[in-house]
Design an enzyme around this catalytic site. Structure first.
Site, PDB file in Angstrom:
ATOM      1  N   ASP A  15       0.848  -1.189   0.000  1.00 59.63           N
ATOM      2  CA  ASP A  15       0.000   0.000   0.000  1.00 59.63           C
ATOM      3  C   ASP A  15       0.887   1.244   0.000  1.00 59.63           C
ATOM      4  O   ASP A  15       2.009   1.215   0.494  1.00 59.63           O
ATOM      5  CB  ASP A  15      -0.906  -0.033   1.241  1.00 59.63           C
ATOM      6  CG  ASP A  15      -2.088   0.919   1.124  1.00 59.63           C
ATOM      7  OD1 ASP A  15      -2.383   1.375  -0.005  1.00 59.63           O
ATOM      8  OD2 ASP A  15      -2.703   1.212   2.164  1.00 59.63           O
ATOM      9  N   ASN A  63     -10.887  -2.446  -5.664  1.00 61.13           N
ATOM     10  CA  ASN A  63     -10.095  -1.440  -6.385  1.00 61.13           C
ATOM     11  C   ASN A  63     -10.691  -1.043  -7.740  1.00 61.13           C
ATOM     12  O   ASN A  63     -10.304  -0.020  -8.312  1.00 61.13           O
ATOM     13  CB  ASN A  63      -8.637  -1.907  -6.565  1.00 61.13           C
ATOM     14  CG  ASN A  63      -7.822  -1.868  -5.283  1.00 61.13           C
ATOM     15  OD1 ASN A  63      -6.930  -2.692  -5.081  1.00 61.13           O
ATOM     16  ND2 ASN A  63      -8.103  -0.929  -4.395  1.00 61.13           N
ATOM     17  N   ARG A  66     -11.972   2.595  -8.300  1.00 62.71           N
ATOM     18  CA  ARG A  66     -11.110   3.750  -8.593  1.00 62.71           C
ATOM     19  C   ARG A  66     -11.432   4.314  -9.983  1.00 62.71           C
ATOM     20  O   ARG A  66     -12.163   3.709 -10.747  1.00 62.71           O
ATOM     21  CB  ARG A  66      -9.644   3.335  -8.485  1.00 62.71           C
ATOM     22  CG  ARG A  66      -9.323   2.916  -7.060  1.00 62.71           C
ATOM     23  CD  ARG A  66      -7.854   2.692  -6.864  1.00 62.71           C
ATOM     24  NE  ARG A  66      -7.598   2.297  -5.485  1.00 62.71           N
ATOM     25  CZ  ARG A  66      -6.405   2.249  -4.938  1.00 62.71           C
ATOM     26  NH1 ARG A  66      -5.345   2.581  -5.647  1.00 62.71           N
ATOM     27  NH2 ARG A  66      -6.265   1.874  -3.681  1.00 62.71           N
TER      28      ARG A  66
END
Ligand code: IPE
Ligand code: IPE
Ligand code: MG
Length: 235
Positions: A15, A63, A66
Site C-alpha cells: 500500500d 479497487n 477507482r
C-alpha cells in the site's frame, strides 16, 4: 542481525503507491510503476532469504471503484509485469500462482495469467502467489458455492466439511497460511485480504510507502517477527 527466524510464509499488503507519487507531484500511475519494481526486488529478496511462500495483494475486488484512468493504468502495468515476471520467476526457480477471481479480467490478461503459471509451474523453489481481483469475502463466497455444488452432486457429504476441507476450496488451497503479514503505509486494517488464512498470522505494519520498501525494511519486519512468541491459543 543475528538469530533471524525466517517466516515460511509471508503475505504483503502493498500500500502507498498513490501517496508516494503524490509526494513527488507525479501521477498515481507512476507510483504503481515504482511499486512494480519494488515487487520484483522483493520476490528476489524473499527467495534469497529462504522464504517458501510469498503472497502479495496487488489489486482488490474493491479497487475497481477507482477512476477509469487509474484502473486502466493498473491493467496496463499488469499486462507488462506478468510477462516480465516469467523471467524473474524462472531465473529464481519461483513458481507463480494467481489468487483471486480472474473472470473479471479482459481475455488477454487471463491468457497472460495462464502463460505465467504454465511457464513457471515446474519450478521447485519459492511459491509466489499474486493476488489480483482478490477479496477475502469473495474467495469465501466462491468456495461456499463450490462446496454446495459438490454436496448437491454427491461428490461430498455434509459430514466431510471440516476446516481443512474449507481451506482446500479456497484459492490458496495448498499454500501455507501466512506466518507474517506485512502492510506498508501505516494503515491499521486488513482491507479484505486473506480473511480465513490470517487467523494466527503475526502482523507487522510500517509507515514506509510500498515503493520505498527495500531489503532493509523486509529485514526489519523479519527481525520483529523473530521476537514474537506465537501461542495459537495455547499458553
Ligand atoms: C496500493 O497503493 C496499490 C493498490 C491498491 C492497487 P495505493 O494506490 O492504494 O496507494 P495509496 O494508498 O493511495 O497511497
Ligand atoms: C488494499 O489497499 C488493497 C491492495 C493493496 C491491493 P487499498 O489502498 O485498496 O485499501 P484501503 O482502501 O486503504 O483500505
Ligand atoms: Mg491504498
Amino acid at each position: 542481525m543475528e538469530n533471524l527466524v525466517i517466516p515460511k510464509s509471508i503475505a504483503i499488503i502493498l500500500d502507498g503507491n498513490g501517496r508516494w507519487a503524490k509526494k513527488r507531484n507525479l501521477p498515481r500511475a507512476m507510483g504503481h510503476k515504482a511499486g512494480c519494481e519494488t515487487l520484483e526486488k522483493t520476490v528476489e529478496d524473499c527467495v534469497r532469504l529462504g522464504v517458501e511462500c510469498l503472497t502479495v495483494y496487488a489489486f482488490s475486488t474493491e479497487n475497481w471503484k477507482r477512476s477509469a484512468i487509474e484502473v486502466g493504468a493498473l491493467m496496463k502495468l499488469l499486462r507488462f509485469y506478468m510477462v516480465k515476471l516469467i523471467d524473474v520467476a524462472n531465473r529464481n526457480n519461483v513458481k507463480a500462482v494467481m489468487i483471486g477471481d480472474e473472470s473479471r479480467f479482459e481475455p488477454d490478461i487471463r491468457k497472460g495469467i495462464r502463460k505465467l503459471t504454465e511457464a513457471t509451474k515446474n519450478n521447485t523453489g519459492m511459491v509466489f502467489a499474486f493476488a489480483i481481483n482478490y477479496g477475502g469475502r469473495d474467495e469465501i463466497k466462491r468456495a461456499v458455492e463450490n462446496i454446495v455444488d459438490d454436496v448437491e452432486s454427491g461428490k461430498l457429504s455434509k459430514e466431510n466439511i471440516s476446516e481443512e476441507l474449507i481451506s482446500s476450496y479456497l484459492d490458496t488451497n495448498d499454500l501455507p497460511d501466512p506466518d507474517l503479514l506485512i502492510r506498508t503505509s501505516g494503515e491499521l486494517r486488513v482491507s479484505n485480504f486473506l480473511l480465513w488464512q490470517i487467523a494466527y498470522s503475526e502482523f507487522y505494519i510500517t509507515d514506509t510507502l510500498w515503493p520505498d520498501f527495500d531489503k532493509e525494511e523486509l529485514l526489519k519486519a523479519i527481525e520483529s517477527y523473530s521476537h514474537r512468541q506465537r501461542r495459537f491459543g495455547g499458553r
